[in-house]
Scaffold this motif. Structure first.
Motif, PDB file in Angstrom:
ATOM      1  N   PRO A  17      33.453  -7.055  30.672  1.00 30.54           N
ATOM      2  CA  PRO A  17      34.090  -7.203  29.355  1.00 30.54           C
ATOM      3  C   PRO A  17      33.707  -8.517  28.678  1.00 30.54           C
ATOM      4  CG  PRO A  17      35.684  -6.460  30.983  1.00 30.54           C
ATOM      5  CD  PRO A  17      34.435  -6.773  31.734  1.00 30.54           C
ATOM      6  N   SER A  43      34.087  -1.567  27.483  1.00 25.69           N
ATOM      7  CA  SER A  43      35.171  -1.127  28.360  1.00 25.69           C
ATOM      8  C   SER A  43      34.792   0.165  29.077  1.00 25.69           C
ATOM      9  CB  SER A  43      36.459  -0.951  27.570  1.00 25.69           C
ATOM     10  OG  SER A  43      36.324   0.119  26.677  1.00 25.69           O
ATOM     11  N   VAL A 100      42.654   0.137  29.061  1.00 25.96           N
ATOM     12  CA  VAL A 100      41.964  -0.686  28.067  1.00 25.96           C
ATOM     13  C   VAL A 100      41.129   0.142  27.078  1.00 25.96           C
ATOM     14  CG1 VAL A 100      40.268  -2.506  27.730  1.00 25.96           C
ATOM     15  CG2 VAL A 100      42.053  -2.767  29.431  1.00 25.96           C
ATOM     16  N   LEU A 125      39.185  -7.711  25.412  1.00 27.66           N
ATOM     17  CA  LEU A 125      38.175  -7.737  26.476  1.00 27.66           C
ATOM     18  C   LEU A 125      38.418  -8.911  27.437  1.00 27.66           C
ATOM     19  CD1 LEU A 125      34.952  -6.696  24.557  1.00 27.66           C
ATOM     20  CD2 LEU A 125      36.336  -5.340  26.120  1.00 27.66           C
ATOM     21  N   GLN A 128      41.070  -7.954  29.679  1.00 31.87           N
ATOM     22  CA  GLN A 128      40.651  -7.041  30.743  1.00 31.87           C
ATOM     23  C   GLN A 128      40.013  -7.814  31.904  1.00 31.87           C
ATOM     24  OE1 GLN A 128      37.761  -4.001  29.747  1.00 31.87           O
ATOM     25  NE2 GLN A 128      38.546  -2.685  31.356  1.00 31.87           N
TER      26      GLN A 128
END
Lengths: 519, 503
Positions: A17, A43, A100, A125, A128
């Protein structure tokens, strides 16, 4: 392929990410389409790597860490870059990898004010990376770093894209968590210095290695261990959040943008419970046993208190937030029993709560977008004005209150049951009392959820919204984002073994550590 | 007869010119600057900043070769030592000085201040800091300290038509002289007891006095209090906010980072070599100073409306964090080593992040002409890069990964926990609580930048001059790289030692 995954798989997944975020950083924010596509692609690629890892995962040896990478990172304190996946972290990673991209899809045309998709998606991101990193880290300092990295994007998501009282909510969220993690890091360091040394390159050094610490920490005196566990309890307990540290949650949830609420509920809260299962309890089983009744008590207070608060709420989102407090109470109760059964229930509960509450927040977000209010008394007749949305809300409500056949049941029911037979050395009578009170909590859960559903879903739309053109039914992107979650809620409800089987080996392994060294 | 007397009374010390090369280069640059200013016209004054910068960068070369050589060089009967500790800190001072020059370039040139004198004084102060890193004798420490301070008094009052700047300079001067007097009094007491100004001898002498002698306590306390003024530890901090606010902002950054670090270096020198044996005296003092500094600094910082003042109080709190490991440093040599290294790590990281924060303040002030927190409103909407930089620095100051500050704070926690004493754990928890309080004001500034509207709706972008951009690139890079790979930093700092008892 297998070799490649063994050495690079996890790192690629965790930092994938960030690569996407860096690519977006250099492109001007006017190119919105580019940012959306890159974020989704990043993702999805990360999700694909995750799927590869999961298909290559040896499920018969779920108790063993797999795809382990162990590299030097900060040599002076012998903190290492150690990552790995076992049966406990796998479901959490899968949940993160699923949520996500769905959030990005949902955001596609739904960016909250003040828009700016570039910044919003970059934050998702980064988030994540932080979440995945926390679930794979096997070194306390590495874990701490990822655990903190999660804070930053969430702070901005609430603070910039949130509701009216967003600044207050974001700061409260940040300060509470920071307070917990400050105590947690002190606990980690005292653990580090009090545990035994291991030879590193011919030198005796302390270690932050989570795999070794259960053994290295056996020499710590009971008093010190209790304090250290207390520090970790603050760090993880605030994140869960446990009563009485839960007060940041309703504010954060109510003010956060929809996607922020979803990620917060689905994944972030799990970092706390995961921390208990992964770090606090296996490393300090003796102290965990002393703390368990207290944790169990707070968990049950959380269940009842959260449920009672729900009954008093007038705002739909705030109600769902308090229901989170209640549901996470069940998870913590399962953990507090220190049994294989309880841990299994807890992990299932984490996944189920992630899917169901995530779903509820999605629906709440879409409701807010259409009605411009979440005041329950003003809503009504959703089944009439938007039948699909109404049914989805109803379905999620049923799942949330623990209807058998849906995922929620398998988180709640075994957790209560596990308190009947708590782990070695725990007071059986006390836990059975907790069990009974927790069972009352499920009744309360049914009542506040159904009551909410009745007021929102049933009846006829109020005059205000009678023929409001904004009330259109579920859109395409919404279907796209929600369908996987709805399907999973049903599938996990019917075949709970999908998760129980994965976690079984790892949980037995952890409990063996607890029983072997504790008491 | 005369020749005989001379050889008897004075023999030239043997000089290791390699070891002195960094100081010699900076001193030579100072001479060049003065000559340049004296013999060239107004139009070529701009060259002085470049000359000063190049001089400092040149000084890095011998520092690198000395570090590569890797053995300790002792001169002047033990009064001047060039070891890893000295080299790491000299590098810090030189680079910090260079960044301050980058920050000053446009400010001083555009304000039409006296450029030649400015850079001469700045480099003199840097030279004092470099000497401080090597000084192992009370006299040379004192001289180094004055060489650091006296140019700084003048720099603080540089905007001579501005009353606030005059106030800044005067306040700084009076407090500085007062502190020097206390320091000298303490030194004279120590000299009276031990009969030497050499720290190594003092260490051995003081270590042998087991009984508690009030005079020793008084001497140690006075010396440390003298330095506590320099590092603006509570309750000796009152000069700092006014001086920081009034002084020209590049000078403020210099005072807040380099000058403060020099004060800490002095404390480390006297504490670990001279006073190490008497930790029963200084540990409680340090505990109290640390706890007070961080708590008071953070609480007052919460109420500030001016960014520079806020950074001043945050600096006071940071001084508390830096002092904290000293509160447990005496337990064992191992803990002492941990404490020393953690402080050096903190000083390095602190320099990077704090200079960066000042660079952003300078850049924003070029447009808004103000350092009020309100004037940062809506910065994200018209200067996103500056906002992201400032956010990184503020998160770093707050100690949140992946910006380097987390590792600095971790080192502090780690050295406090390594002592394993109740005092250490309690102080660690106080540090933890303070980190939370501190985010209250760091977070507020972040919030204002990201979430508020521009105060007058003016969204014209900010033009950042090249030198300022370069300073930002250096500081951001340092803050992020050290945060993600702390090993790149500890590689240098983990060889740092500084003990008299260890021989």
């Amino acid at each position: 392929m297998k070799d490649f995954l063994n050495s690079w798989g996890i790192s690629l997944m965790v930092f994938g990410p960030l690569v996407g975020a860096l690519a977006m950083l250099v492109v001007p924010k006017a190119k919105e389409q580019f940012h959306k596509v890159v974020a989704l692609a990043a993702s999805l690629v990360v999700g694909f790597i995750g799927i590869l890892l999961m298909t290559n995962f040896d499920y018969d040896a779920g108790g063993r860490l797999q795809f382990v990478v162990d590299k030097a990172w900060i040599p002076i304190i012998n903190s290492r870059y150690i990552v790995g996946i076992d049966g406990i972290s796998l479901p959490m990673i899968a949940l993160t990898l699923l949520i996500v991209p769905l959030c990005i899809i949902y955001s596609w045309n739904h960016f909250p004010e003040p828009k700016n998709p570039k910044a919003f998606l970059i934050l998702i991101l980064i988030l994540q990376t932080g979440m995945l990193g926390s679930f794979v880290a096997q070194d306390l300092i590495l874990f701490f770093v990822f655990f903190e990295v999660v804070l930053l994007p969430m702070y901005f998501m609430i603070g910039v894209w949130g509701g009216e009282k967003r600044q207050y909510a974001s700061l409260k969220f940040f300060l509470y968590t920071l307070f917990g993690s400050a105590l947690m890091i002190v606990a980690f360091l005292s653990l580090y210095f009090l545990s035994d040394k291991i030879p590193v390159n011919g030198e005796m050094m302390h270690s932050f290695d989570m795999r070794l610490l259960p053994e290295l920490a056996t020499g710590i005196s009971t008093g010190a261990a209790l304090w250290i566990f207390g520090g970790m309890f603050m760090g993880f307990g605030i994140k869960v959040p446990m009563f009485p540290f839960h007060t940041w949650l309703p504010d954060a949830h109510t003010q956060a943008p929809t996607v922020g609420s979803v990620i917060l509920a689905a994944v972030l809260l799990k970092l706390g419970t995961y921390g208990f299962i992964r770090i606090a309890i296996p490393i300090l089983p003796g102290a965990a046993e002393k703390w368990a009744p207290f944790i169990g008590l707070l968990a049950v207070i959380g269940i009842i208190y959260g449920a009672l608060c729900c009954l008093a709420q007038t705002d739909m989102k705030r109600l769902i937030a308090f229901s989170s407090v209640s549901h996470m109470g069940f998870v913590m109760l399962g953990i507090a029993t220190l049994t294989t059964f309880g841990f299994q229930a807890a992990i299932f509960g984490m996944v189920a709560h992630g899917l169901i509450t995530g779903m509820l927040f999605f629906v709440a977000g879409s409701t807010k977008e259409r009605y411009h209010t979440l005041d329950i008394s003003r809503l009504g007749g959703m089944l009439k004005s938007m039948p699909h949305m109404g049914w989805i809300l109803g379905f999620s409500v049923m799942a949330s209150l623990g209807l058998p056949g849906l995922a929620g049941f398998w988180g709640e029911f075994p957790a209560i049951l596990s308190a009947y037979e708590p782990g070695v050395g725990l007071n059986v009578a006390f836990f059975r009392v907790l069990m009974v009170i927790a069972a009352v909590g499920t009744v309360l859960a049914a009542s506040y959820l159904l009551w909410m559903y009745q007021r929102v879903g049933f009846g006829v739309p109020s005059k205000e919204f009678e023929d409001d053109p904004h009330l259109h039914d579920v859109t395409f992107t919404e279907w796209l984002a929600w369908t996987p979650m709805l399907i999973l809620i049903v599938v996990l409800g019917f075949v709970p073994n999908i998760i129980f089987k994965v976690t079984d080996g790892a949980v037995s392994h952890t409990i063996a550590i607890v029983n072997g060294l504790g008491g | 007869m005369l020749a005989q007397l001379l050889t008897f009374a004075w023999s030239a010390p043997s000089l290791d010119y390699h070891a002195l090369a960094p100081e010699i280069i900076v001193a030579a640059t100072i001479v060049v600057l003065i000559l340049l200013d004296a013999f060239t016209g107004e139009r070529s004054r701009w060259a002085s900043s470049s000359v000063a910068g190049i001089g400092l960068l040149l000084a890095l070369i011998p520092i690198a070769t000395l570090a590569y050589d890797g053995f300790d060089r002792v001169m002047f009967g033990g009064g001047f030592v060039v070891d890893t500790y000295a080299l790491v800190l000299q590098a810090l001072f030189v680079v910090a000085g260079y960044v301050v020059i980058l920050l000053s370039t446009n400010y001083i040139a555009e304000g039409d201040y006296h450029e030649g004198e400015y850079y001469t004084l700045l480099l003199s102060s840097v030279l004092g800091m470099m000497v401080m890193a090597s000084a192992r004798d009370l006299i040379s420490i004192f001289i180094a300290l004055e060489l650091v301070s006296i140019p700084a008094y003048m720099l603080a009052a540089w905007r001579k038509r501005d009353q606030k700047s005059n106030e800044a300079g005067l306040k700084y001067y009076l407090m500085g002289v007062f502190a020097s007097a206390i320091l000298l009094y303490g030194m004279s007491l120590i000299f009276g007891i031990t009969g030497s100004t050499l720290l190594v001898v003092i260490g051995a002498e003081l270590g042998s006095y087991v009984s508690s002698q009030p005079i020793i306590t008084l001497g140690i306390a006075f010396v440390l209090i003298g330095f506590a003024f320099k590092v603006s530890a509570v309750p000796f901090h009152q000069w700092a906010p006014d001086t920081y606010e009034g002084a020209p902002t590049p000078v403020t950054s210099f005072l807040a980072v380099a000058s403060k670090a020099a004060g800490f270096v002095a404390i480390l020198n006297v504490l670990f070599i001279g006073f190490y044996g008497r930790h029963d005296v200084w540990e409680p003092l340090m505990w109290a100073l640390a706890a007070l500094s961080m708590t008071v600094g953070n609480l007052i910082a919460l109420r500030q409306t001016n960014v520079v003042r806020m950074l001043a109080y945050s600096g006071i709190a940071q001084a508390g964090y830096i002092l904290a490991p000293l509160a447990v440093a005496g337990a064992t040599l191992g803990t002492g080593g941990e404490a020393l290294r953690s402080i050096v790590v903190y000083l390095l990281i602190y320099a990077g992040m704090n200079l960066g924060a000042f660079a952003v303040v300078l850049a924003v002030a070029r447009k808004t002409r103000s350092a009020e927190i309100k004037s940062f409103g809506g910065l994200f909407s018209y200067a996103p890069v500056l906002t992201v930089c400032m956010t990184i620095f503020l998160f770093s100051l707050a100690g949140i990964p992946p910006a380097a500050g987390w590792f600095a704070k971790l080192s502090i926690f780690s050295s406090l926990a390594s002592a394993g004493t109740t005092a250490g754990y309690v102080l660690a928890v106080i540090v933890g609580l303070n980190s939370v309080i501190a985010f209250g004001y760091y977070g507020r500034l972040i919030r204002v930048m990201w979430m508020d509207e521009a105060p007058d709706g003016d969204r014209t972008p900010i033009k950042v001059p090249a030198s300022l951009s370069f300073a930002l690139i250096i500081t951001v890079a340092v803050t992020l790289v050290w945060g993600v790979f702390p090993g790149a930093l500890t590689h240098f700092t983990d060889q740092v030692t500084l003990f008299s008892l260890l021989r």
